[in-house]
Design a protein around this motif. Structure first.
Motif, PDB file in Angstrom:
ATOM      1  N   ALA A 114       0.703  -1.268  -0.016  1.00  0.00           N
ATOM      2  CA  ALA A 114       0.010   0.109   0.217  1.00  0.00           C
ATOM      3  C   ALA A 114       0.704   1.286  -0.001  1.00  0.00           C
ATOM      4  O   ALA A 114       1.636   1.363   1.054  1.00  0.00           O
ATOM      5  CB  ALA A 114      -1.092  -0.032   1.290  1.00  0.00           C
ATOM      6  N   GLY A 115       0.879   2.080  -0.990  1.00  0.00           N
ATOM      7  CA  GLY A 115       1.512   3.296  -1.121  1.00  0.00           C
ATOM      8  C   GLY A 115       0.619   4.435  -1.307  1.00  0.00           C
ATOM      9  O   GLY A 115      -0.592   4.418  -1.214  1.00  0.00           O
ATOM     10  N   GLY A 116       1.345   5.539  -1.660  1.00  0.00           N
ATOM     11  CA  GLY A 116       0.507   6.916  -1.723  1.00  0.00           C
ATOM     12  C   GLY A 116      -0.279   7.003  -2.969  1.00  0.00           C
ATOM     13  O   GLY A 116      -1.413   7.813  -3.119  1.00  0.00           O
ATOM     14  N   THR A 117       0.040   6.196  -4.134  1.00  0.00           N
ATOM     15  CA  THR A 117      -0.320   6.346  -5.192  1.00  0.00           C
ATOM     16  C   THR A 117      -1.102   5.302  -5.780  1.00  0.00           C
ATOM     17  O   THR A 117      -1.902   5.113  -6.824  1.00  0.00           O
ATOM     18  CB  THR A 117       0.565   6.763  -6.435  1.00  0.00           C
ATOM     19  OG1 THR A 117       1.545   5.979  -6.439  1.00  0.00           O
ATOM     20  CG2 THR A 117       0.946   8.078  -5.901  1.00  0.00           C
ATOM     21  N   LYS A 118      -0.725   3.954  -5.236  1.00  0.00           N
ATOM     22  CA  LYS A 118      -1.397   2.707  -5.722  1.00  0.00           C
ATOM     23  C   LYS A 118      -1.272   1.557  -4.506  1.00  0.00           C
ATOM     24  O   LYS A 118      -0.664   1.723  -3.648  1.00  0.00           O
ATOM     25  CB  LYS A 118      -0.589   2.304  -6.971  1.00  0.00           C
ATOM     26  CG  LYS A 118       0.652   1.932  -6.500  1.00  0.00           C
ATOM     27  CD  LYS A 118       1.543   1.437  -7.615  1.00  0.00           C
ATOM     28  CE  LYS A 118       3.124   1.066  -7.377  1.00  0.00           C
ATOM     29  NZ  LYS A 118       3.627   1.919  -6.678  1.00  0.00           N
ATOM     30  N   PHE A 119      -2.109   0.680  -4.989  1.00  0.00           N
ATOM     31  CA  PHE A 119      -2.152  -0.628  -4.160  1.00  0.00           C
ATOM     32  C   PHE A 119      -1.795  -1.783  -5.090  1.00  0.00           C
ATOM     33  O   PHE A 119      -2.115  -1.692  -5.963  1.00  0.00           O
ATOM     34  CB  PHE A 119      -3.227  -1.065  -3.486  1.00  0.00           C
ATOM     35  CG  PHE A 119      -3.931  -0.158  -2.180  1.00  0.00           C
ATOM     36  CD1 PHE A 119      -4.065  -0.944  -1.180  1.00  0.00           C
ATOM     37  CD2 PHE A 119      -4.125   1.051  -2.157  1.00  0.00           C
ATOM     38  CE1 PHE A 119      -4.360  -0.355   0.207  1.00  0.00           C
ATOM     39  CE2 PHE A 119      -4.183   1.719  -1.057  1.00  0.00           C
ATOM     40  CZ  PHE A 119      -4.552   0.944   0.191  1.00  0.00           C
ATOM     41  N   VAL A 120      -0.843  -2.510  -4.591  1.00  0.00           N
ATOM     42  CA  VAL A 120      -0.541  -3.656  -5.605  1.00  0.00           C
ATOM     43  C   VAL A 120      -0.777  -5.086  -4.681  1.00  0.00           C
ATOM     44  O   VAL A 120      -0.222  -5.076  -3.659  1.00  0.00           O
ATOM     45  CB  VAL A 120       1.100  -3.688  -5.966  1.00  0.00           C
ATOM     46  CG1 VAL A 120       1.281  -5.011  -6.621  1.00  0.00           C
ATOM     47  CG2 VAL A 120       1.447  -2.406  -6.509  1.00  0.00           C
ATOM     48  N   LEU A 121      -1.619  -5.796  -5.195  1.00  0.00           N
ATOM     49  CA  LEU A 121      -2.165  -6.866  -4.578  1.00  0.00           C
ATOM     50  C   LEU A 121      -1.418  -8.270  -5.401  1.00  0.00           C
ATOM     51  O   LEU A 121      -1.668  -8.128  -6.447  1.00  0.00           O
ATOM     52  CB  LEU A 121      -3.612  -7.038  -4.734  1.00  0.00           C
ATOM     53  CG  LEU A 121      -4.414  -5.740  -4.243  1.00  0.00           C
ATOM     54  CD1 LEU A 121      -5.723  -5.549  -4.456  1.00  0.00           C
ATOM     55  CD2 LEU A 121      -3.960  -5.669  -2.848  1.00  0.00           C
ATOM     56  N   GLY A 122      -1.306  -9.280  -4.502  1.00  0.00           N
ATOM     57  CA  GLY A 122      -0.898 -10.397  -5.128  1.00  0.00           C
ATOM     58  C   GLY A 122      -1.083 -11.651  -4.368  1.00  0.00           C
ATOM     59  O   GLY A 122      -1.475 -11.496  -3.384  1.00  0.00           O
ATOM     60  N   VAL A 123      -1.001 -12.910  -5.085  1.00  0.00           N
ATOM     61  CA  VAL A 123      -1.052 -14.176  -4.550  1.00  0.00           C
ATOM     62  C   VAL A 123       0.290 -14.626  -5.138  1.00  0.00           C
ATOM     63  O   VAL A 123       0.605 -14.785  -6.218  1.00  0.00           O
ATOM     64  CB  VAL A 123      -2.187 -14.839  -5.058  1.00  0.00           C
ATOM     65  CG1 VAL A 123      -2.193 -16.267  -4.542  1.00  0.00           C
ATOM     66  CG2 VAL A 123      -3.435 -14.156  -4.739  1.00  0.00           C
ATOM     67  N   ALA A 124       0.987 -15.564  -3.938  1.00  0.00           N
ATOM     68  CA  ALA A 124       2.205 -16.268  -4.265  1.00  0.00           C
ATOM     69  C   ALA A 124       2.404 -17.499  -3.241  1.00  0.00           C
ATOM     70  O   ALA A 124       1.749 -17.692  -2.346  1.00  0.00           O
ATOM     71  CB  ALA A 124       3.485 -15.252  -4.151  1.00  0.00           C
ATOM     72  N   SER A 125       2.986 -18.422  -3.999  1.00  0.00           N
ATOM     73  CA  SER A 125       3.407 -19.657  -3.215  1.00  0.00           C
ATOM     74  C   SER A 125       5.103 -19.493  -2.823  1.00  0.00           C
ATOM     75  O   SER A 125       5.307 -20.243  -1.908  1.00  0.00           O
ATOM     76  CB  SER A 125       3.062 -20.787  -3.906  1.00  0.00           C
ATOM     77  OG  SER A 125       4.012 -20.891  -5.147  1.00  0.00           O
ATOM     78  N   GLY A 126       5.518 -18.384  -3.098  1.00  0.00           N
ATOM     79  CA  GLY A 126       6.881 -18.279  -2.596  1.00  0.00           C
ATOM     80  C   GLY A 126       7.541 -17.134  -3.109  1.00  0.00           C
ATOM     81  O   GLY A 126       6.938 -16.541  -3.960  1.00  0.00           O
ATOM     82  N   PRO A 127       8.877 -16.576  -2.814  1.00  0.00           N
ATOM     83  CA  PRO A 127       9.191 -15.389  -3.244  1.00  0.00           C
ATOM     84  C   PRO A 127       9.716 -15.570  -4.850  1.00  0.00           C
ATOM     85  O   PRO A 127       9.665 -14.435  -5.354  1.00  0.00           O
ATOM     86  CB  PRO A 127      10.630 -15.086  -2.565  1.00  0.00           C
ATOM     87  CG  PRO A 127      10.752 -16.436  -1.825  1.00  0.00           C
ATOM     88  CD  PRO A 127       9.633 -16.857  -1.897  1.00  0.00           C
ATOM     89  N   ASP A 128       9.778 -16.717  -5.374  1.00  0.00           N
ATOM     90  CA  ASP A 128      10.141 -16.874  -6.836  1.00  0.00           C
ATOM     91  C   ASP A 128       8.836 -17.396  -7.662  1.00  0.00           C
ATOM     92  O   ASP A 128       9.018 -17.884  -8.754  1.00  0.00           O
ATOM     93  CB  ASP A 128      11.358 -17.793  -6.817  1.00  0.00           C
ATOM     94  CG  ASP A 128      12.659 -16.885  -6.446  1.00  0.00           C
ATOM     95  OD1 ASP A 128      12.616 -15.856  -6.565  1.00  0.00           O
ATOM     96  OD2 ASP A 128      13.372 -17.598  -5.864  1.00  0.00           O
ATOM     97  N   ASP A 129       7.747 -17.432  -6.986  1.00  0.00           N
ATOM     98  CA  ASP A 129       6.510 -18.151  -7.619  1.00  0.00           C
ATOM     99  C   ASP A 129       5.431 -17.225  -7.444  1.00  0.00           C
ATOM    100  O   ASP A 129       4.475 -17.551  -6.741  1.00  0.00           O
ATOM    101  CB  ASP A 129       6.259 -19.528  -7.169  1.00  0.00           C
ATOM    102  CG  ASP A 129       5.372 -20.270  -7.939  1.00  0.00           C
ATOM    103  OD1 ASP A 129       4.985 -19.870  -9.230  1.00  0.00           O
ATOM    104  OD2 ASP A 129       4.605 -21.502  -7.333  1.00  0.00           O
TER     105      ASP A 129
END
Length: 42
Positions: free
Chosen positions: A12-27
């Protein structure tokens, strides 16, 4: 892949939200970006 853990991610930032789903840092399975404007619109 069904037995791998899933993690929800929120940046969560001042200009956007980035949402994600992952099973690990490289996936990273999926991401989406939500631009923020005013509190009522967001």
């Amino acid at each position: 892949m069904a037995d791998r853990p899933r993690y929800g991610c929120i940046e969560a930032g001042g200009t956007k939200f980035v949402l994600g789903v992952a099973s690990g840092p490289d996936d990273i399975i999926a991401t989406t970006r939500v631009e923020t404007t005013t509190p009522a619109v967001t």
